[in-house]
Design an enzyme around this catalytic site. Structure first.
Site, PDB file in Angstrom:
ATOM      1  N   HIS A 329      19.707  19.236 147.109  1.00 60.83           N
ATOM      2  CA  HIS A 329      20.197  18.169 145.941  1.00 60.83           C
ATOM      3  C   HIS A 329      18.920  17.817 145.735  1.00 60.83           C
ATOM      4  CE1 HIS A 329      22.290  14.300 145.405  1.00 60.83           C
ATOM      5  NE2 HIS A 329      22.930  15.469 145.215  1.00 60.83           N
ATOM      6  N   ASP A 386      29.195  20.440 148.536  1.00 61.94           N
ATOM      7  CA  ASP A 386      29.925  21.313 147.591  1.00 61.94           C
ATOM      8  C   ASP A 386      30.272  22.314 148.335  1.00 61.94           C
ATOM      9  OD1 ASP A 386      30.938  20.184 144.894  1.00 61.94           O
ATOM     10  OD2 ASP A 386      28.625  19.727 144.586  1.00 61.94           O
TER      11      ASP A 386
HETATM   12  N1  CMC Z   1      18.862  28.220 146.253  1.00 59.29           N
HETATM   13  C1  CMC Z   1      17.702  28.589 146.205  1.00 59.29           C
HETATM   14  N2  CMC Z   1      16.575  27.428 145.912  1.00 59.29           N
HETATM   15  C2  CMC Z   1      16.340  26.393 145.904  1.00 59.29           C
HETATM   16  C3  CMC Z   1      18.206  26.031 145.577  1.00 59.29           C
HETATM   17  C4  CMC Z   1      18.984  27.243 145.913  1.00 59.29           C
HETATM   18  N3  CMC Z   1      20.096  26.105 146.214  1.00 59.29           N
HETATM   19  N4  CMC Z   1      18.236  24.543 145.010  1.00 59.29           N
HETATM   20  C5  CMC Z   1      16.601  24.560 145.187  1.00 59.29           C
HETATM   21  N5  CMC Z   1      16.208  25.243 145.517  1.00 59.29           N
HETATM   22  C6  CMC Z   1      14.553  25.713 145.568  1.00 59.29           C
HETATM   23  C7  CMC Z   1      13.845  25.655 143.966  1.00 59.29           C
HETATM   24  O1  CMC Z   1      13.836  27.356 142.897  1.00 59.29           O
HETATM   25  C8  CMC Z   1      12.765  25.419 143.750  1.00 59.29           C
HETATM   26  O2  CMC Z   1      11.651  26.383 144.701  1.00 59.29           O
HETATM   27  P1  CMC Z   1      10.453  25.410 143.990  1.00 59.29           P
HETATM   28  O3  CMC Z   1      10.193  24.159 144.318  1.00 59.29           O
HETATM   29  O4  CMC Z   1       9.218  26.741 144.993  1.00 59.29           O
HETATM   30  O5  CMC Z   1      10.069  26.307 142.870  1.00 59.29           O
HETATM   31  C9  CMC Z   1      13.068  24.399 144.674  1.00 59.29           C
HETATM   32  O6  CMC Z   1      14.043  24.439 145.970  1.00 59.29           O
HETATM   33  C10 CMC Z   1      13.403  22.841 144.150  1.00 59.29           C
HETATM   34  O7  CMC Z   1      14.236  23.010 143.115  1.00 59.29           O
HETATM   35  P2  CMC Z   1      15.042  21.930 142.313  1.00 59.29           P
HETATM   36  O8  CMC Z   1      15.851  23.142 141.234  1.00 59.29           O
HETATM   37  O9  CMC Z   1      13.315  21.931 141.756  1.00 59.29           O
HETATM   38  O10 CMC Z   1      15.404  20.792 142.278  1.00 59.29           O
HETATM   39  P3  CMC Z   1      16.111  20.257 141.434  1.00 59.29           P
HETATM   40  O11 CMC Z   1      16.532  18.724 142.221  1.00 59.29           O
HETATM   41  O12 CMC Z   1      15.896  20.186 139.732  1.00 59.29           O
HETATM   42  O13 CMC Z   1      17.713  20.185 141.814  1.00 59.29           O
HETATM   43  C11 CMC Z   1      19.862  21.088 142.629  1.00 59.29           C
HETATM   44  C12 CMC Z   1      19.097  19.798 142.733  1.00 59.29           C
HETATM   45  C13 CMC Z   1      20.640  20.553 142.643  1.00 59.29           C
HETATM   46  C14 CMC Z   1      20.109  21.459 141.022  1.00 59.29           C
HETATM   47  C15 CMC Z   1      19.232  22.322 143.338  1.00 59.29           C
HETATM   48  O14 CMC Z   1      19.405  22.418 144.662  1.00 59.29           O
HETATM   49  C16 CMC Z   1      20.264  23.756 143.366  1.00 59.29           C
HETATM   50  O15 CMC Z   1      20.666  24.405 141.880  1.00 59.29           O
HETATM   51  N6  CMC Z   1      21.381  24.037 143.556  1.00 59.29           N
HETATM   52  C17 CMC Z   1      22.724  24.578 143.430  1.00 59.29           C
HETATM   53  C18 CMC Z   1      24.282  24.214 142.813  1.00 59.29           C
HETATM   54  C19 CMC Z   1      24.525  23.527 143.770  1.00 59.29           C
HETATM   55  O16 CMC Z   1      24.714  22.951 144.616  1.00 59.29           O
HETATM   56  N7  CMC Z   1      24.613  21.762 143.547  1.00 59.29           N
HETATM   57  C20 CMC Z   1      25.476  21.143 144.108  1.00 59.29           C
HETATM   58  C21 CMC Z   1      24.747  19.534 143.934  1.00 59.29           C
HETATM   59  S1  CMC Z   1      25.450  18.466 144.762  1.00 59.29           S
HETATM   60  C22 CMC Z   1      27.055  17.909 143.845  1.00 59.29           C
HETATM   61  C23 CMC Z   1      26.458  17.526 142.479  1.00 59.29           C
HETATM   62  O17 CMC Z   1      25.866  15.732 142.716  1.00 59.29           O
HETATM   63  O18 CMC Z   1      25.769  17.298 142.031  1.00 59.29           O
END
Ligand code: CMC
Length: 452
Positions: A329, A386
């Site tokens: 998140h 989720d």
């Molecule tokens: N699986 C594997 N690696 C992950 C995941 C995951 N679900 N989420 C984040 N990471 C890694 C990402 O690759 C990055 O690694 P590095 O620092 O080595 O590059 C690090 O963790 C930070 O991730 P980010 O993508 O920069 O973080 P963000 O804040 O931009 O993204 C997120 C947040 C929710 C989009 C992401 O965690 C994700 O894609 N999760 C899976 C989709 C999901 O479950 N979404 C629902 C969110 S909760 C409901 C809502 O309110 O929307």
């Protein structure tokens, strides 16, 4: 970047911030090319501090660049407090755990939209107004006949909510509080009907009229599952589970869909148009669509023999294009408090219906393996809202394509509350970010017959 947040001896005193509920907290110094600029620091009611850069460009000629708004506050807001480090979530000051235990969804919707818990009379009047707006215009029902049978219900929900502005043109004036209130009640009352009809369309069953003698969640479940040829009794445990699920989804401050609703609304687009845009933003698998994507991922793991370690390893490989859905998140760097509540309903519901769901087992194993893995520990990736919600929806017999629509039903009061808050703000401005242009410099036009 700012060298301090203390007022320097020569710096001007911090001005009083224009946002209610905030106070000045000194100045931050920013040095550019040997010149020092002072920017006001403001602090909110829970101690969050921010540098007010409203005058940055006029003072320095520079803008800030913050892709994905990772560090950018787009607004002040008095609706929801979220502390991602400590896993705290409160609506209008009340912890969601307390609201989930003591209120139903309609009461929480009132709280979010009107700012205070309702009195008995206020709640009664609110419920009664909602129950009088549950039907959609008969001509709108015919829309459903025109969508393809396999249309995704989120696509239908977004389109039909947008189309409300064609049928209810008497409540579109964003500056008339009475018209806004009528639109708010219409939306809250009609979205369950719109949502249930999109499911009925996909399975070829007749659209069921709403039943105003039922509660909000009972009525939705009735419209979703009942058929005209036999009696359908709504299971009270399902109603309770749905109420809790909608409550925990009801608001989450400046997330992608809420920011979309605010952005669209900032142009003075009407409430129906703004909410339709929010539904579209929610659909994506990185946001609300993650509940569908998560269940599909769990199904894939089960079908592949249930080796959760394999999928945890795959999620760690950047080039695999695979992420653990329902994990991670932007704001929570601790267990998502919503996921905790949802997991407990999940335990209760599965025990009650005595159904063994292999997806729930896999979800638990996946959580255990991921939470013990250094990759997830270092990045503070925990299950989010989720992760378990889909398992509950499955247990209730709700088809997977409807999961994100249920998220939208839950999030609706939050979207509305933010839209209203934005319009009532004394500092409201159209949302219009800047950019750093990185394209071609001035080029000479080449006629088509001379292009190689
Ligand atoms: N699986 C594997 N690696 C992950 C995941 C995951 N679900 N989420 C984040 N990471 C890694 C990402 O690759 C990055 O690694 P590095 O620092 O080595 O590059 C690090 O963790 C930070 O991730 P980010 O993508 O920069 O973080 P963000 O804040 O931009 O993204 C997120 C947040 C929710 C989009 C992401 O965690 C994700 O894609 N999760 C899976 C989709 C999901 O479950 N979404 C629902 C969110 S909760 C409901 C809502 O309110 O929307």
């Amino acid at each position: 970047m700012p060298s301090s947040t203390q007022t320097s001896p020569s710096a001007p005193a911090a001005p009083a911030p224009p946002w209610p509920g905030t106070r000045a907290d000194g100045m931050a110094g920013l040095e550019i090319g040997g010149t020092r600029h002072e920017l006001p620091v403001i602090v909110g009611t829970e101690g969050e501090r921010a540098i007010d850069i409203a005058k940055l460009r006029s003072q320095t000629g520079l803008i800030t660049l913050d892709e994905g708004y990772v560090n950018t506050g787009s607004t002040t807001s008095a609706i929801t407090f979220l502390d991602g480090e400590q896993g705290i979530l409160r609506y209008r000051g009340y912890p969601i755990e307390v609201l989930a235990e003591k209120c139903d969804f309609v009461e929480v919707a009132y709280l979010l939209i009107y700012g205070q818990l309702p009195t008995t009379e206020e709640l009664h009047a609110f419920r009664s107004s909602l129950s009088h707006h549950t039907m959609i215009h008969e001509d709108m029902r015919s829309f459903y006949g025109a969508f393809p049978r396999d249309a995704h219900p989120m696509a239908i929900a977004g389109s039909v909510v947008g189309a409300l502005s064609t049928f209810y043109q008497d409540s579109l004036d964003v500056r008339d509080p009475r018209q806004v209130e009528v639109s708010v009640h219409r939306l809250l009352a009609k979205l369950p009907t719109i949502a249930a009809y999109s499911h009925k369309k996909s399975c070829g069953q007749p659209l069921m009229y709403p039943r105003n003698d039922l509660s909000y969640c009972e009525n939705f479940l009735h419209m979703l599952f009942a058929v005209p040829c036999e009696e359908y009794r709504v299971d009270p445990d399902f109603t309770e589970a749905l109420d809790t699920l909608l409550i925990v989804h009801a608001d989450h401050e400046q997330n992608c869909s809420t920011s979309t609703v605010r952005m669209v609304g900032s142009s003075d687009a009407n409430l129906f148009a703004s909410i339709s845009a929010g539904i579209s933003a929610l659909w994506g698998p990185l946001h609300g669509g993650a509940n569908q994507a998560c269940v599909e991922m769990l199904e894939r793991i089960v079908a592949d023999g249930g080796d959760v370690k394999k999928y945890v390893d795959l999620a760690k490989k950047k080039d695999s294009g695979f992420r653990l859905m329902g994990f991670g998140h932007r704001v929570y760097k601790n267990y998502d408090p919503r996921a905790k509540l949802i997991k407990s309903i999940c335990d209760k519901l599965l025990a009650k219906i005595a159904r063994h769901d292999p997806l729930f087992d896999i979800a638990q194993q996946l959580e255990e393996v991921a939470l013990a893995d250094d990759y997830f520990i270092e990045r503070k990736l925990y299950p989010n809202v989720d992760f378990y919600s889909g398992v509950i929806y499955r247990a209730m017999g709700i088809p997977v394509q409807m999961f994100t629509v249920l998220f939208a039903m839950g999030r609706l009061p939050g979207w509305i509350a933010h839209w209203i808050e934005m319009h009532q703000s004394p500092t409201k401005k159209i949302c219009r970010p800047r950019q750093v242009y990185s394209g071609e410099n001035l080029r000479e036009f080449v006629p088509i017959n001379q292009r190689g």
